[in-house]
Design a protein around this motif. Sequence first.
Motif, PDB file in Angstrom:
ATOM      1  N   PRO A 181      21.590  -1.633 108.958  1.00 34.81           N
ATOM      2  CA  PRO A 181      21.755  -0.366 108.258  1.00 34.81           C
ATOM      3  C   PRO A 181      20.797  -0.300 107.069  1.00 34.81           C
ATOM      4  O   PRO A 181      20.369  -1.317 106.543  1.00 34.81           O
ATOM      5  CB  PRO A 181      23.214  -0.391 107.796  1.00 34.81           C
ATOM      6  CG  PRO A 181      23.588  -1.826 107.780  1.00 34.81           C
ATOM      7  CD  PRO A 181      22.755  -2.496 108.833  1.00 34.81           C
ATOM      8  N   ALA A 182      20.491   0.889 106.664  1.00 34.62           N
ATOM      9  CA  ALA A 182      19.573   1.068 105.542  1.00 34.62           C
ATOM     10  C   ALA A 182      20.211   0.558 104.262  1.00 34.62           C
ATOM     11  O   ALA A 182      21.404   0.718 104.046  1.00 34.62           O
ATOM     12  CB  ALA A 182      19.215   2.545 105.397  1.00 34.62           C
ATOM     13  N   LYS A 183      19.389  -0.032 103.410  1.00 36.72           N
ATOM     14  CA  LYS A 183      19.901  -0.552 102.145  1.00 36.72           C
ATOM     15  C   LYS A 183      20.172   0.597 101.195  1.00 36.72           C
ATOM     16  O   LYS A 183      19.574   1.660 101.293  1.00 36.72           O
ATOM     17  CB  LYS A 183      18.893  -1.504 101.512  1.00 36.72           C
ATOM     18  CG  LYS A 183      18.744  -2.808 102.259  1.00 36.72           C
ATOM     19  CD  LYS A 183      17.858  -3.744 101.495  1.00 36.72           C
ATOM     20  CE  LYS A 183      17.753  -5.069 102.211  1.00 36.72           C
ATOM     21  NZ  LYS A 183      16.926  -6.015 101.503  1.00 36.72           N
ATOM     22  N   ALA A 184      21.059   0.354 100.267  1.00 35.55           N
ATOM     23  CA  ALA A 184      21.361   1.374  99.268  1.00 35.55           C
ATOM     24  C   ALA A 184      20.128   1.564  98.390  1.00 35.55           C
ATOM     25  O   ALA A 184      19.440   0.594  98.060  1.00 35.55           O
ATOM     26  CB  ALA A 184      22.545   0.947  98.421  1.00 35.55           C
ATOM     27  N   GLU A 233      15.964  -4.487  89.851  1.00 35.71           N
ATOM     28  CA  GLU A 233      16.687  -5.015  91.006  1.00 35.71           C
ATOM     29  C   GLU A 233      18.122  -4.527  90.953  1.00 35.71           C
ATOM     30  O   GLU A 233      18.659  -4.207  89.890  1.00 35.71           O
ATOM     31  CB  GLU A 233      16.649  -6.532  91.001  1.00 35.71           C
ATOM     32  CG  GLU A 233      15.263  -7.088  91.206  1.00 35.71           C
ATOM     33  CD  GLU A 233      15.284  -8.596  91.303  1.00 35.71           C
ATOM     34  OE1 GLU A 233      14.231  -9.163  91.485  1.00 35.71           O
ATOM     35  OE2 GLU A 233      16.381  -9.188  91.187  1.00 35.71           O
ATOM     36  N   SER A 234      18.750  -4.457  92.123  1.00 33.29           N
ATOM     37  CA  SER A 234      20.158  -4.035  92.144  1.00 33.29           C
ATOM     38  C   SER A 234      21.017  -5.142  91.561  1.00 33.29           C
ATOM     39  O   SER A 234      20.656  -6.302  91.563  1.00 33.29           O
ATOM     40  CB  SER A 234      20.591  -3.716  93.573  1.00 33.29           C
ATOM     41  OG  SER A 234      20.485  -4.874  94.375  1.00 33.29           O
ATOM     42  N   SER A 235      22.128  -4.754  91.059  1.00 33.67           N
ATOM     43  CA  SER A 235      23.010  -5.734  90.425  1.00 33.67           C
ATOM     44  C   SER A 235      23.685  -6.606  91.484  1.00 33.67           C
ATOM     45  O   SER A 235      23.591  -6.361  92.679  1.00 33.67           O
ATOM     46  CB  SER A 235      24.067  -5.020  89.587  1.00 33.67           C
ATOM     47  OG  SER A 235      24.948  -4.321  90.451  1.00 33.67           O
ATOM     48  N   GLU A 236      24.346  -7.609  91.048  1.00 34.79           N
ATOM     49  CA  GLU A 236      25.035  -8.528  91.962  1.00 34.79           C
ATOM     50  C   GLU A 236      26.078  -7.796  92.798  1.00 34.79           C
ATOM     51  O   GLU A 236      26.246  -8.086  93.966  1.00 34.79           O
ATOM     52  CB  GLU A 236      25.722  -9.645  91.167  1.00 34.79           C
ATOM     53  CG  GLU A 236      24.769 -10.633  90.561  1.00 34.79           C
ATOM     54  CD  GLU A 236      25.513 -11.731  89.835  1.00 34.79           C
ATOM     55  OE1 GLU A 236      26.426 -12.310  90.434  1.00 34.79           O
ATOM     56  OE2 GLU A 236      25.169 -11.979  88.676  1.00 34.79           O
ATOM     57  N   ASP A 248      25.998  -4.737  93.859  1.00 35.00           N
ATOM     58  CA  ASP A 248      25.337  -3.993  94.922  1.00 35.00           C
ATOM     59  C   ASP A 248      24.969  -4.923  96.076  1.00 35.00           C
ATOM     60  O   ASP A 248      25.091  -4.571  97.245  1.00 35.00           O
ATOM     61  CB  ASP A 248      24.097  -3.278  94.395  1.00 35.00           C
ATOM     62  CG  ASP A 248      24.438  -2.148  93.429  1.00 35.00           C
ATOM     63  OD1 ASP A 248      23.587  -1.808  92.587  1.00 35.00           O
ATOM     64  OD2 ASP A 248      25.572  -1.618  93.520  1.00 35.00           O
ATOM     65  N   GLU A 249      24.520  -6.135  95.763  1.00 39.30           N
ATOM     66  CA  GLU A 249      24.180  -7.104  96.798  1.00 39.30           C
ATOM     67  C   GLU A 249      25.412  -7.513  97.589  1.00 39.30           C
ATOM     68  O   GLU A 249      25.377  -7.616  98.813  1.00 39.30           O
ATOM     69  CB  GLU A 249      23.524  -8.331  96.178  1.00 39.30           C
ATOM     70  CG  GLU A 249      22.150  -8.060  95.606  1.00 39.30           C
ATOM     71  CD  GLU A 249      21.583  -9.271  94.886  1.00 39.30           C
ATOM     72  OE1 GLU A 249      22.201 -10.359  94.954  1.00 39.30           O
ATOM     73  OE2 GLU A 249      20.519  -9.132  94.263  1.00 39.30           O
TER      74      GLU A 249
END
Length: 190
Positions: A162-165, A173-176, A178-179
Amino acid sequence: MVPGLFPSWIVAYLCKPGYVPDFNDLSLLPFCVGLTLLGLIGSWAAWRRRGLASGVRGVAWSLLPVSLYMTGLLELLWDVVKSVTSWVAHLIFSPTVWAGVALFGVSVVLYVVSGVAKARRGDAPEKTAKPKPATDALGELTASGPPPASVTPSKQDKQSKPAKAPKAAKGQESSEFDEIEDILKRHGIN
């Protein structure tokens, strides 16, 4: 021993295998008190020769016989000794008990032999799991961590993911969280 001093029936009763006299309250109380007094005298001597610590330790051991008698544990201890003595006497003189001991030994030997045979035949469960190829492990959580950067996913794997946010801003960078959310979505946990 002087002949005729004891009647023959008393000697026969006392000498039979497995004989242990019964617990007698009246005869054990003076015995316990005597042991305690002897212990206290020895504790006093130990205190004079080796110091306070030895004397106090001796007093602690000296009080045990009377305390065991007063709490009823001496009778319990007596019953345990009597039962074990009776069992040992029956063990020595009974062919049935020896047959039971032999059967117990045979069962232990058979159990050990079955374990050896099972190990030789290969019935033991596999302890090592087969490692998965690196391409299969790209979208999965693994104990060893993320796959190395040298492993590149195939086009099929890229299409099935699926596509990443979208990131909040370029260069950040995305936060933890979000990962973690991304990992949970890939595994169908939401």
